[in-house]
Design a protein around this motif. Structure first.
Motif, PDB file in Angstrom:
ATOM      1  N   PRO A 215      43.325  40.960  23.220  1.00  0.00           N
ATOM      2  CA  PRO A 215      43.654  39.828  24.098  1.00  0.00           C
ATOM      3  C   PRO A 215      45.139  39.838  24.462  1.00  0.00           C
ATOM      4  O   PRO A 215      46.004  40.102  23.634  1.00  0.00           O
ATOM      5  CB  PRO A 215      43.290  38.611  23.245  1.00  0.00           C
ATOM      6  N   GLY A 216      45.386  39.566  25.726  1.00  0.00           N
ATOM      7  CA  GLY A 216      46.749  39.592  26.241  1.00  0.00           C
ATOM      8  C   GLY A 216      47.059  40.817  27.064  1.00  0.00           C
ATOM      9  O   GLY A 216      48.024  40.821  27.841  1.00  0.00           O
ATOM     10  N   ASP A 217      46.253  41.893  26.920  1.00  0.00           N
ATOM     11  CA  ASP A 217      46.443  43.072  27.761  1.00  0.00           C
ATOM     12  C   ASP A 217      46.111  42.724  29.204  1.00  0.00           C
ATOM     13  O   ASP A 217      45.211  41.927  29.478  1.00  0.00           O
ATOM     14  CB  ASP A 217      45.555  44.220  27.279  1.00  0.00           C
ATOM     15  N   ARG A 218      46.812  43.373  30.148  1.00  0.00           N
ATOM     16  CA  ARG A 218      46.690  43.007  31.559  1.00  0.00           C
ATOM     17  C   ARG A 218      46.118  44.145  32.390  1.00  0.00           C
ATOM     18  O   ARG A 218      46.231  45.323  32.015  1.00  0.00           O
ATOM     19  CB  ARG A 218      48.062  42.585  32.096  1.00  0.00           C
ATOM     20  N   LEU A 219      45.515  43.763  33.534  1.00  0.00           N
ATOM     21  CA  LEU A 219      44.861  44.735  34.409  1.00  0.00           C
ATOM     22  C   LEU A 219      45.347  44.578  35.840  1.00  0.00           C
ATOM     23  O   LEU A 219      45.702  43.471  36.275  1.00  0.00           O
ATOM     24  CB  LEU A 219      43.333  44.574  34.386  1.00  0.00           C
ATOM     25  N   VAL A 220      45.325  45.696  36.583  1.00  0.00           N
ATOM     26  CA  VAL A 220      45.611  45.702  38.013  1.00  0.00           C
ATOM     27  C   VAL A 220      44.498  46.474  38.714  1.00  0.00           C
ATOM     28  O   VAL A 220      43.677  47.136  38.068  1.00  0.00           O
ATOM     29  CB  VAL A 220      46.979  46.354  38.312  1.00  0.00           C
ATOM     30  N   THR A 221      44.460  46.373  40.034  1.00  0.00           N
ATOM     31  CA  THR A 221      43.451  47.114  40.787  1.00  0.00           C
ATOM     32  C   THR A 221      43.777  48.607  40.756  1.00  0.00           C
ATOM     33  O   THR A 221      44.933  49.023  40.822  1.00  0.00           O
ATOM     34  CB  THR A 221      43.405  46.634  42.242  1.00  0.00           C
ATOM     35  N   PHE A 222      42.732  49.409  40.640  1.00  0.00           N
ATOM     36  CA  PHE A 222      42.900  50.866  40.619  1.00  0.00           C
ATOM     37  C   PHE A 222      43.106  51.429  42.018  1.00  0.00           C
ATOM     38  O   PHE A 222      43.793  52.428  42.210  1.00  0.00           O
ATOM     39  CB  PHE A 222      41.673  51.512  39.964  1.00  0.00           C
ATOM     40  N   GLY A 223      42.531  50.768  43.018  1.00  0.00           N
ATOM     41  CA  GLY A 223      42.632  51.260  44.389  1.00  0.00           C
ATOM     42  C   GLY A 223      41.382  51.985  44.821  1.00  0.00           C
ATOM     43  O   GLY A 223      40.575  52.433  44.002  1.00  0.00           O
ATOM     44  N   SER A 224      41.216  52.076  46.132  1.00  0.00           N
ATOM     45  CA  SER A 224      40.031  52.715  46.713  1.00  0.00           C
ATOM     46  C   SER A 224      40.458  53.895  47.575  1.00  0.00           C
ATOM     47  O   SER A 224      41.629  54.041  47.945  1.00  0.00           O
ATOM     48  CB  SER A 224      39.241  51.711  47.564  1.00  0.00           C
ATOM     49  N   ALA A 225      39.492  54.726  47.896  1.00  0.00           N
ATOM     50  CA  ALA A 225      39.760  55.850  48.790  1.00  0.00           C
ATOM     51  C   ALA A 225      40.165  55.318  50.163  1.00  0.00           C
ATOM     52  O   ALA A 225      39.465  54.488  50.751  1.00  0.00           O
ATOM     53  CB  ALA A 225      38.525  56.739  48.896  1.00  0.00           C
ATOM     54  N   GLY A 226      41.280  55.784  50.651  1.00  0.00           N
ATOM     55  CA  GLY A 226      41.763  55.301  51.931  1.00  0.00           C
ATOM     56  C   GLY A 226      42.280  53.878  51.872  1.00  0.00           C
ATOM     57  O   GLY A 226      42.448  53.236  52.918  1.00  0.00           O
ATOM     58  N   ASP A 227      42.479  53.347  50.654  1.00  0.00           N
ATOM     59  CA  ASP A 227      43.002  51.980  50.443  1.00  0.00           C
ATOM     60  C   ASP A 227      42.104  50.906  51.038  1.00  0.00           C
ATOM     61  O   ASP A 227      42.559  49.799  51.326  1.00  0.00           O
ATOM     62  CB  ASP A 227      44.421  51.848  51.033  1.00  0.00           C
ATOM     63  N   ARG A 228      40.830  51.210  51.196  1.00  0.00           N
ATOM     64  CA  ARG A 228      39.870  50.219  51.668  1.00  0.00           C
ATOM     65  C   ARG A 228      38.638  50.258  50.760  1.00  0.00           C
ATOM     66  O   ARG A 228      38.115  51.340  50.524  1.00  0.00           O
ATOM     67  CB  ARG A 228      39.461  50.522  53.123  1.00  0.00           C
ATOM     68  N   PRO A 229      38.205  49.147  50.195  1.00  0.00           N
ATOM     69  CA  PRO A 229      38.670  47.792  50.479  1.00  0.00           C
ATOM     70  C   PRO A 229      39.828  47.301  49.610  1.00  0.00           C
ATOM     71  O   PRO A 229      40.285  46.185  49.797  1.00  0.00           O
ATOM     72  CB  PRO A 229      37.424  46.945  50.213  1.00  0.00           C
ATOM     73  N   PHE A 230      40.302  48.135  48.656  1.00  0.00           N
ATOM     74  CA  PHE A 230      41.329  47.645  47.739  1.00  0.00           C
ATOM     75  C   PHE A 230      42.514  48.590  47.704  1.00  0.00           C
ATOM     76  O   PHE A 230      42.346  49.811  47.603  1.00  0.00           O
ATOM     77  CB  PHE A 230      40.751  47.479  46.315  1.00  0.00           C
ATOM     78  N   VAL A 231      43.681  47.990  47.763  1.00  0.00           N
ATOM     79  CA  VAL A 231      44.912  48.752  47.576  1.00  0.00           C
ATOM     80  C   VAL A 231      45.255  48.745  46.087  1.00  0.00           C
ATOM     81  O   VAL A 231      44.819  47.851  45.345  1.00  0.00           O
ATOM     82  CB  VAL A 231      46.063  48.143  48.391  1.00  0.00           C
ATOM     83  N   PRO A 232      46.008  49.711  45.581  1.00  0.00           N
ATOM     84  CA  PRO A 232      46.288  49.770  44.144  1.00  0.00           C
ATOM     85  C   PRO A 232      47.402  48.808  43.731  1.00  0.00           C
ATOM     86  O   PRO A 232      48.233  48.380  44.540  1.00  0.00           O
ATOM     87  CB  PRO A 232      46.724  51.226  43.949  1.00  0.00           C
ATOM     88  N   GLY A 233      47.403  48.485  42.429  1.00  0.00           N
ATOM     89  CA  GLY A 233      48.513  47.753  41.834  1.00  0.00           C
ATOM     90  C   GLY A 233      48.494  46.251  41.966  1.00  0.00           C
ATOM     91  O   GLY A 233      49.436  45.590  41.530  1.00  0.00           O
ATOM     92  N   VAL A 234      47.436  45.657  42.539  1.00  0.00           N
ATOM     93  CA  VAL A 234      47.387  44.203  42.689  1.00  0.00           C
ATOM     94  C   VAL A 234      46.993  43.573  41.351  1.00  0.00           C
ATOM     95  O   VAL A 234      45.975  43.967  40.759  1.00  0.00           O
ATOM     96  CB  VAL A 234      46.388  43.789  43.784  1.00  0.00           C
ATOM     97  N   PRO A 235      47.746  42.626  40.829  1.00  0.00           N
ATOM     98  CA  PRO A 235      47.384  42.011  39.544  1.00  0.00           C
ATOM     99  C   PRO A 235      46.011  41.359  39.593  1.00  0.00           C
ATOM    100  O   PRO A 235      45.670  40.656  40.552  1.00  0.00           O
ATOM    101  CB  PRO A 235      48.491  40.967  39.325  1.00  0.00           C
ATOM    102  N   VAL A 236      45.214  41.595  38.533  1.00  0.00           N
ATOM    103  CA  VAL A 236      43.868  41.029  38.438  1.00  0.00           C
ATOM    104  C   VAL A 236      43.833  39.883  37.430  1.00  0.00           C
ATOM    105  O   VAL A 236      43.366  38.789  37.733  1.00  0.00           O
ATOM    106  CB  VAL A 236      42.839  42.110  38.067  1.00  0.00           C
ATOM    107  N   GLY A 237      44.301  40.131  36.201  1.00  0.00           N
ATOM    108  CA  GLY A 237      44.278  39.095  35.175  1.00  0.00           C
ATOM    109  C   GLY A 237      44.596  39.686  33.822  1.00  0.00           C
ATOM    110  O   GLY A 237      45.014  40.852  33.710  1.00  0.00           O
TER     111      GLY A 237
END
Length: 364
Positions: A215-237
């Motif tokens: 508990p307390g460890d943090r996650l970010v988005t991994f990213g998608s191919a071509g940055d769609r639908p997700f770009v990398p590095g966005v904080p998740v929780g």
């Protein structure tokens, strides 16, 4: 009265006399010859006028009130409208300050991740197509918005664009059960997939069943191919609960999202992905632990008077200790004397051991 020549002549005569009296009255001033007649008329007709005025004034006031009621009503309505506008202005100041803080946080997040964003405002909650967790924002195709673009705010990941209209768009929120995003753990780089669970924490399935997480460890988005639908590095929780390892290929953890999905207002649509993966740089800084305060107590040396008094108080104790030690030494000396008296004389015992025959010869 019949309209005859005589009546007309009488009317002309009365008008001429009236003008003559008015002229004489004006030129005479206070010494006017008709002043007596005026005072007499005032004495006679004054009470009558007062009575008539007393009877007529309420009616006149009522008529005036009725005539002015419309104007007064309009004035009251105008004042009420002005008051409501002032209250709305005061309320809008608080809202504007809150929106300004959200916009400032959004710009800082976009700057940290080098995201090119298009600012938008949430204008509706829910979707006409179903009961999914969605919001409607006030930007669309005219603003360069396309389907499957990442949506974020100053706290982190909000969702992705699913439907685009000319001037509005629909965003599927990250806590929707149909929402799935690839995640990466901070520092350890453990990969997983986060799925929405409505108003419950996100469920993240880590690909490594033996991953060491807490508990307390943090996650970010991994990213998608071509940055769609997700770009990398966005904080998740951050992780709030970890299921025990069961020997499987995956491991489940539960994540509290950074975004409050029930109070969204200002968001940003990522229209340009970063040139490089920002990795963990967009995550908020962890709060520093509070410094430990160390208190050092220094003994204060006693004053001269206190020292003398302390020595006086300790003197009887010293004397008592010396007396006890003297008593113990005397007791030890006495015990040693008793032991020596009980032991045989060394020389005599030695002589007896050396000459046993002599002792036998001495026997009669």
């Amino acid at each position: 009265m019949r309209d005859t020549r005589e009546s007309r002549l009488l009317l002309v005569l009365l008008v001429a006399v009236a003008f003559a009296l008015i002229t004489v009255d004006i030129r005479g001033g206070q010494e006017s010859p008709v002043d007596g007649a005026r005072q007499a008329a005032a004495a006679v007709f004054g009470p009558v006028e007062n009575g008539v005025a007393a009877a007529v004034d309420p009616i006149g006031n009522a008529i005036g009130a009725v005539r002015d009621s419309g104007e007064r009503h309009n004035r009251i309505a105008a004042l009420e409208k002005e008051n409501a506008a002032l209250k709305a202005e005061l309320g809008s100041d608080d809202r504007n300050r809150n929106r300004l803080r959200e916009l400032d946080s959004l710009l800082k997040t976009a700057g940290a991740g080098q995201y090119g964003i298009k600012g938008a405002q949430v204008i509706a909650i829910g979707s006409a197509q179903g009961f999914s967790w969605t919001v409607t924002i006030d930007v669309g195709a005219r603003d360069g918005i396309q389907r499957d673009m990442t949506v974020l705010n100053g706290a982190g990941l909000v969702g992705r664009v699913t439907t685009v209209g000319p001037s509005t768009s629909t965003v599927l929120l990250a806590n929707d059960p149909d929402f799935t995003v690839g995640t990466r753990m901070e520092k350890t780089d453990e990969l997983g997939f986060a799925t929405g669970q409505g108003d419950r924490p996100l469920l993240v399935q880590l690909l490594n069943g033996k991953a060491k997480v807490k508990p307390g460890d943090r996650l970010v988005t991994f990213g998608s191919a071509g940055d769609r639908p997700f770009v990398p590095g966005v904080p998740v929780g951050e992780i709030i609960r970890v299921d025990p390892m069961g020997g499987g290929l995956t491991r489940n953890v539960y994540v509290r999202p950074y975004v409050g999905f029930s109070k969204l207002d200002i968001v940003g649509v990522v229209v340009q992905a970063p040139r490089s993966d920002p990795r963990d740089t967009v995550l908020p800084q962890k709060p520093k632990p509070a410094p430990t305060v160390t208190v050092t107590v220094t003994a204060k040396p006693p004053a001269e008077g206190e020292q003398a008094q302390g020595e006086k108080a300790e003197q009887p104790l010293r004397n008592q200790a010396q007396d006890q030690r003297a008593g113990q030494d005397q007791a030890q000396d006495q015990q040693a004397g008793q032991d020596q008296a009980q032991d045989p004389v060394p020389d005599q015992a030695q002589n007896q051991e050396q000459n046993p025959d002599d002792q036998g010869d001495a026997t009669p």
